[in-house]
Design an enzyme around this catalytic site. Structure first.
Site: not given
Length: 157
Positions: A61, A63-65, A67, A72, A74, A107, A110
């Site tokens: 995964n 991430e980014n500030a 969201y 993800c 997957e 999720c 995914c």
């Protein structure tokens, strides 16, 4: 009114029951989780896909500030697979979560991507998910996690 139901079957495996392919793919997912970028959720996920030619494709995964801009593990692995091996079938996928006390399930996005790639490659993609206490959940087809899927058949008459 008529009640309907859907049954999802899977195997609960111990580490000793994993095949060599499953062990190898899970080891690769465990390696991938180490470089996950998750400063906001602190929820690190690693994924690995074993290809028919023996290659291993990893994802984790990112991430980014903001969201919604993150990805993800997957989907990172699946999109990487589609880029590197557009004509080679996947054999299986493995997922793990760093320091979790329960399995990390994909999720909805995914799950939909897994179904799309199963259709694209014309094969089932078995899924191995690391659980707790050295146990694993094994699904013969990742599509089992999304029984009412949206696919190309929904787009045509």
């Amino acid at each position: 009114m008529k009640n309907e139901s859907i049954n999802i079957s899977y195997q609960l495996l111990t580490a000793d029951e994993l095949t060599v392919e499953q062990q190898r793919t899970m080891a690769s997912a465990r390696e991938a989780v180490k470089t996950a970028y998750s400063p906001y959720s602190n929820y690190q996920v690693g994924a690995a896909i074993l290809m028919e030619n023996g290659a291993m494709v990893q994802g984790n995964n990112q991430e980014n500030a903001v969201y919604p801009l993150g990805l993800c593990a997957e989907r990172v692995a699946l999109f990487n697979m589609g880029t590197l091996y557009p004509n080679i079938k996947p054999i299986m996928m493995a997922l793990t979560v760093a320091s979790a006390n329960k399995p990390g399930f994909p999720c909805g996005s995914c799950r939909q991507a897994m179904v799309e790639f199963s259709n694209r490659y014309h094969c089932n993609i078995p899924l191995l998910i690391e659980s707790v206490n050295d146990t694993f959940l094994y699904f013969e087809n990742a599509g089992q996690l999304l029984p009412f899927t949206f696919d190309q058949s929904n787009l045509s008459d």
